[in-house]
Design a protein around this motif. Structure first.
Motif, PDB file in Angstrom:
ATOM      1  N   GLN A 117      47.649  43.274  35.521  1.00 62.11           N
ATOM      2  CA  GLN A 117      47.366  44.708  35.623  1.00 62.11           C
ATOM      3  C   GLN A 117      46.324  45.155  34.599  1.00 62.11           C
ATOM      4  N   ILE A 118      46.345  44.519  33.427  1.00 58.42           N
ATOM      5  CA  ILE A 118      45.332  44.871  32.417  1.00 58.42           C
ATOM      6  C   ILE A 118      43.978  44.304  32.843  1.00 58.42           C
ATOM      7  N   ALA A 119      44.000  43.073  33.346  1.00 63.32           N
ATOM      8  CA  ALA A 119      42.749  42.405  33.702  1.00 63.32           C
ATOM      9  C   ALA A 119      42.053  43.081  34.885  1.00 63.32           C
ATOM     10  N   GLU A 120      42.852  43.725  35.743  1.00 69.75           N
ATOM     11  CA  GLU A 120      42.316  44.275  36.990  1.00 69.75           C
ATOM     12  C   GLU A 120      41.125  45.216  36.747  1.00 69.75           C
ATOM     13  N   ALA A 121      41.289  46.137  35.790  1.00 78.21           N
ATOM     14  CA  ALA A 121      40.212  47.109  35.551  1.00 78.21           C
ATOM     15  C   ALA A 121      38.947  46.401  35.055  1.00 78.21           C
ATOM     16  N   ALA A 122      39.129  45.365  34.230  1.00 78.55           N
ATOM     17  CA  ALA A 122      37.972  44.635  33.717  1.00 78.55           C
ATOM     18  C   ALA A 122      37.261  43.880  34.835  1.00 78.55           C
ATOM     19  N   ILE A 123      38.046  43.371  35.780  1.00 74.79           N
ATOM     20  CA  ILE A 123      37.448  42.650  36.917  1.00 74.79           C
ATOM     21  C   ILE A 123      36.666  43.632  37.789  1.00 74.79           C
ATOM     22  N   VAL A 124      37.288  44.807  38.041  1.00 70.61           N
ATOM     23  CA  VAL A 124      36.661  45.782  38.939  1.00 70.61           C
ATOM     24  C   VAL A 124      35.413  46.412  38.309  1.00 70.61           C
ATOM     25  N   HIS A 125      35.516  46.829  37.040  1.00 71.23           N
ATOM     26  CA  HIS A 125      34.418  47.599  36.451  1.00 71.23           C
ATOM     27  C   HIS A 125      33.361  46.726  35.796  1.00 71.23           C
ATOM     28  N   GLN A 126      33.793  45.631  35.189  1.00 70.50           N
ATOM     29  CA  GLN A 126      32.821  44.838  34.435  1.00 70.50           C
ATOM     30  C   GLN A 126      32.503  43.518  35.108  1.00 70.50           C
ATOM     31  N   ARG A 127      33.073  43.321  36.296  1.00 71.73           N
ATOM     32  CA  ARG A 127      32.825  42.126  37.084  1.00 71.73           C
ATOM     33  C   ARG A 127      33.082  40.845  36.288  1.00 71.73           C
ATOM     34  N   LEU A 128      34.107  40.878  35.464  1.00 74.46           N
ATOM     35  CA  LEU A 128      34.464  39.670  34.723  1.00 74.46           C
ATOM     36  C   LEU A 128      35.125  38.684  35.681  1.00 74.46           C
ATOM     37  N   SER A 129      35.030  37.401  35.353  1.00 77.46           N
ATOM     38  CA  SER A 129      35.747  36.382  36.127  1.00 77.46           C
ATOM     39  C   SER A 129      37.226  36.524  35.799  1.00 77.46           C
ATOM     40  N   ARG A 130      38.072  35.928  36.632  1.00 74.14           N
ATOM     41  CA  ARG A 130      39.520  36.006  36.400  1.00 74.14           C
ATOM     42  C   ARG A 130      39.866  35.487  35.006  1.00 74.14           C
ATOM     43  N   ARG A 131      39.225  34.349  34.665  1.00 71.37           N
ATOM     44  CA  ARG A 131      39.545  33.729  33.394  1.00 71.37           C
ATOM     45  C   ARG A 131      39.111  34.624  32.223  1.00 71.37           C
ATOM     46  N   ALA A 132      37.901  35.176  32.318  1.00 74.92           N
ATOM     47  CA  ALA A 132      37.402  36.047  31.245  1.00 74.92           C
ATOM     48  C   ALA A 132      38.249  37.310  31.146  1.00 74.92           C
ATOM     49  N   ALA A 133      38.684  37.819  32.309  1.00 72.48           N
ATOM     50  CA  ALA A 133      39.480  39.041  32.305  1.00 72.48           C
ATOM     51  C   ALA A 133      40.839  38.777  31.671  1.00 72.48           C
ATOM     52  N   ARG A 134      41.380  37.580  31.930  1.00 72.88           N
ATOM     53  CA  ARG A 134      42.667  37.233  31.329  1.00 72.88           C
ATOM     54  C   ARG A 134      42.540  37.130  29.810  1.00 72.88           C
ATOM     55  N   ALA A 135      41.426  36.539  29.365  1.00 73.14           N
ATOM     56  CA  ALA A 135      41.188  36.442  27.923  1.00 73.14           C
ATOM     57  C   ALA A 135      41.059  37.841  27.332  1.00 73.14           C
ATOM     58  N   ARG A 136      40.395  38.733  28.080  1.00 71.09           N
ATOM     59  CA  ARG A 136      40.233  40.103  27.609  1.00 71.09           C
ATOM     60  C   ARG A 136      41.587  40.818  27.555  1.00 71.09           C
ATOM     61  N   ALA A 137      42.426  40.563  28.551  1.00 67.63           N
ATOM     62  CA  ALA A 137      43.756  41.178  28.564  1.00 67.63           C
ATOM     63  C   ALA A 137      44.560  40.733  27.342  1.00 67.63           C
ATOM     64  N   LEU A 138      44.443  39.449  27.030  1.00 68.50           N
ATOM     65  CA  LEU A 138      45.159  38.922  25.859  1.00 68.50           C
ATOM     66  C   LEU A 138      44.672  39.611  24.584  1.00 68.50           C
ATOM     67  N   GLU A 139      43.348  39.743  24.492  1.00 69.07           N
ATOM     68  CA  GLU A 139      42.734  40.420  23.349  1.00 69.07           C
ATOM     69  C   GLU A 139      43.266  41.857  23.235  1.00 69.07           C
ATOM     70  N   MET A 140      43.379  42.542  24.361  1.00 72.84           N
ATOM     71  CA  MET A 140      43.853  43.926  24.360  1.00 72.84           C
ATOM     72  C   MET A 140      45.315  44.002  23.924  1.00 72.84           C
ATOM     73  N   LEU A 141      46.141  43.058  24.414  1.00 73.56           N
ATOM     74  CA  LEU A 141      47.552  43.058  24.014  1.00 73.56           C
ATOM     75  C   LEU A 141      47.669  42.872  22.508  1.00 73.56           C
TER      76      LEU A 141
END
Lengths: 336, 328
Positions: A117-141
């Protein structure tokens, strides 16, 4: 002063009530500015229109029954949010302006992991790959201070507490580093100790990320501790706006006075009975004539019943109040 | 998970056993007996007595029951009085026929129903929703046999696009190529499957629409919108996934129908399946066939709820079995 980031002008959000019993004018001509990096508190009782105001900014009002009246204007980054096309609006939502809500437990989708759910917005708005978005979600947590973030990434909302869910909501809202965070009663559903943690977290994140926060609350204590400026709402209108210290020392509107008198304070004798404002917020389908607060106001006189006061300059910097007492202060004396 | 499965299977066996026992008792207690002389069949009472002795019907009910259960446990469901064939042989032809018809009907029911429900929910209270809402209400309230007869009349009789009954062309079928045979079966399948599927889809669509709209009003859908997701993604991912849960229950309840068959539609379309077999067996007091049909039906009911539970735990993390959340 700096240019405002978000400029709300004459916002009117009405709801058509069922069985045609009239139109509820939930938000009726609200104007205010939000400046970069500040925290603006929006305060008022239930039913005063503060939540509808915040939802209207991102056009999250369910239509029907609600609609934002033409003539309303919400300027953000040089555009009117109310006239954006759906794709333009999507590019603002969750990306430039994000929002968190009152009930963190029900605001997260129960069938997806918090990481997704955290990664979703990053994928939609910043066109991150799934893996990058997951890393970003971890960073946010990690950023929102959730213990053992790697393990929480694959948890579902029902496995987490309310406070952790609100941290997840904040992580989700900030994943694209928005300019504005709208926080609608973010701590109301939480325990008092957790409330303080969440407010501290918002303050820290604001210092780190530099976004402006619109903090909607009914709790003046929260406003006193967190907001730089305050907008007080009553019956779908702004009744007073001032920098926080100014408001707490020189409140002008009787409604604001009433709100303040109803909060327990350390500098008053503890035995004193708390004040309560007589009556209830009137129905949004049928606001009183003249000043909308007059039926509950201890100072009201003929003029208040007949004529609606505009927002009047009180003399303090950036301090306005929608009350005839500002023009005729002697009336306040006479009563006391 | 394993312990749960073992418990569920033990309960399932007990339920099936109870159903078999009850059915056995009820059908024997029902008035009427097998081998009664009818208008076309004049039988010497001595012959009837011989037949009763041959099938053990002259013994006390308790003895018959024990014999039946012992045979069943050895995998022998008995011998059909009226068809004069072992029941295993009879089921080997009727079960696949019913599976084919019911499977096609269920597929139409759930795929079409879910799609219509989704389309309606996304356009709730607009014109398309109202029109489809009336259409599904009509389908849902129409008796299947009536719709079947109307479809036979229009597409079978007047337009002659489809055959009016049977599961294959009785004359040409053996001489057809593999592809031709498949085409012939599909052609015969179309009307009965469509009848059952459409009536089912009417109900499923109404159910799905209501479930979707309930989910659409939840806080987390507002969150999804506030995130800047496309409406399509909000409906297809965030809303649908949550609204599938009640649909799974519906699906579990519909599964037994795969083997019990649809009595009325199999009769209207002369479809040689379980529904028709069971109905005929009841009229001829063909005890072993009736019990066998009840046995299959109860196995399917139990299996259906088991499948629904497993699907549920896949779809909803809150009731995932084993690790994490609460156990079902």
């Amino acid at each position: 002063m700096k240019e405002p980031l978000l400029r709300v002008r004459d916002l009117k959000t009405y709801f058509v009530t069922e069985r045609g019993r009239g139109t509820a004018r939930a938000v009726d001509g609200v104007s205010f500015d939000l400046y970069p990096g500040e925290t603006l508190g929006i305060v008022g009782e239930s039913g005063c229109g503060k939540t509808v105001t915040s939802l209207s900014i991102l056009r999250l009002i369910p239509e029907p029954p609600g609609h934002i009246r033409p003539g309303s204007f919400i300027e953000f980054e040089g555009r009117n949010l109310l006239t954006l096309s759906p794709p333009e609006l999507r590019a603002v939502r969750g990306n430039r302006i994000a929002m968190i809500f009152q009930e963190p437990m029900t605001s997260l989708n129960p069938v997806f992991t918090v990481g997704d759910q955290i990664a979703e917005a990053a994928i939609v708005h910043q066109r991150l790959s799934r893996r990058a978005a997951r890393a970003r979600a971890l960073e946010m947590l990690r950023l929102v201070g959730i213990p053992d973030p790697e393990a929480r990434l694959d948890d579902y909302p029902h496995q987490l507490s309310g406070g952790i869910c609100q941290r997840v909501m904040i992580a989700m809202a900030l994943v694209c580093h928005p300019q504005v965070l709208i926080a609608d009663e973010p701590t109301t559903a939480l325990d008092v100790t957790i409330q303080a943690q969440i407010l501290e977290l918002l303050e820290r994140l604001q210092a780190e990320l530099g976004m402006a926060i619109m903090l909607i609350t009914h709790d003046l204590g929260i406003v006193a501790g967190s907001a730089d400026r305050v907008v007080v709402m009553y019956a779908g209108q702004v009744v007073e706006t001032a920098p926080t210290p100014e408001l707490f020392t020189r409140a002008q509107h009787p409604y604001t006075e009433g709100l303040m008198a109803s909060v327990p304070r350390l500098d008053r004798p503890p035995a004193a009975r708390l004040h309560s404002i007589p009556g209830n917020v009137p129905a949004a389908t049928d606001w009183p004539s003249g000043c909308r607060f007059h039926p509950r106001c201890p100072y009201a006189w003929d003029k208040c019943r007949a004529e609606e006061p505009p927002l009047l300059e009180t003399g303090g910097a950036g301090h306005t109040a929608r009350c005839w007492l500002v023009a005729e202060p002697q009336r306040r004396m006479r009563r006391s | 998970m394993t312990a749960w499965l073992v418990r569920r299977c033990a309960a399932a066996i007990a339920i099936v056993f109870a159903v078999v026992t009850l059915t056995f008792l009820l059908i024997h207690l029902a008035p009427g007996t097998p081998f009664v002389p009818s208008d076309e069949r004049v039988l010497d009472p001595a012959v009837v007595d011989g037949l009763r002795r041959q099938f053990g019907l002259d013994r006390p009910l308790g003895v018959q029951y024990v014999r039946y259960v012992v045979a069943l446990l050895h995998g022998d469901p008995g011998y059909s009085f009226s068809l004069r064939r072992p029941i295993g042989e009879v089921l080997a032809t009727t079960v696949p026929n019913t599976l084919l018809l019911s499977g096609a009907a269920l597929a139409i029911d759930f795929l079409l129903g879910a799609a219509i429900g989704l389309y309606q929910a996304a356009r709730a209270r607009h014109r398309a929703d109202v029109v489809l809402g009336n259409a599904t209400l009509f389908l849902y309230s129409v008796p299947t046999f009536w719709l079947g007869l109307v479809l036979v009349l229009v597409f079978g009789q007047h337009l002659a696009w489809f055959p009016v009954g049977g599961d294959r062309n009785p004359v040409l079928y053996p001489s057809l190529s593999l592809l031709g045979r498949l085409g012939d079966r599909a052609w015969h399948l179309a009307l009965p499957a469509l009848t059952l599927g459409l009536v089912g889809a009417g109900g499923t669509a109404r159910f799905q629409r209501a479930a979707l709209l309930e989910v659409a009003g939840q806080d987390f859908i507002r969150t999804a919108r506030a995130k800047g997701l496309h409406e399509r993604r909000i409906w297809l991912v965030h809303t649908l996934r949550n609204a599938l849960l009640p649909l799974i229950t519906l699906f579990g309840l519909a599964l037994p129908f795969l083997l019990t068959g649809a009595v009325l539609i199999e009769t209207v379309f002369s479809w040689p399946g379980m529904g028709k077999l069971a109905a005929d067996a009841i009229f001829t007091r063909d005890y072993p066939v009736v019990t066998a049909a009840a046995l299959l039906a109860s196995v399917m009911v139990v299996l259906g709820s088991l499948v629904a539970d497993v699907l549920y735990s896949v779809a909803d993390p809150r009731i995932r079995l084993g690790k994490g959340g609460a156990r079902a």
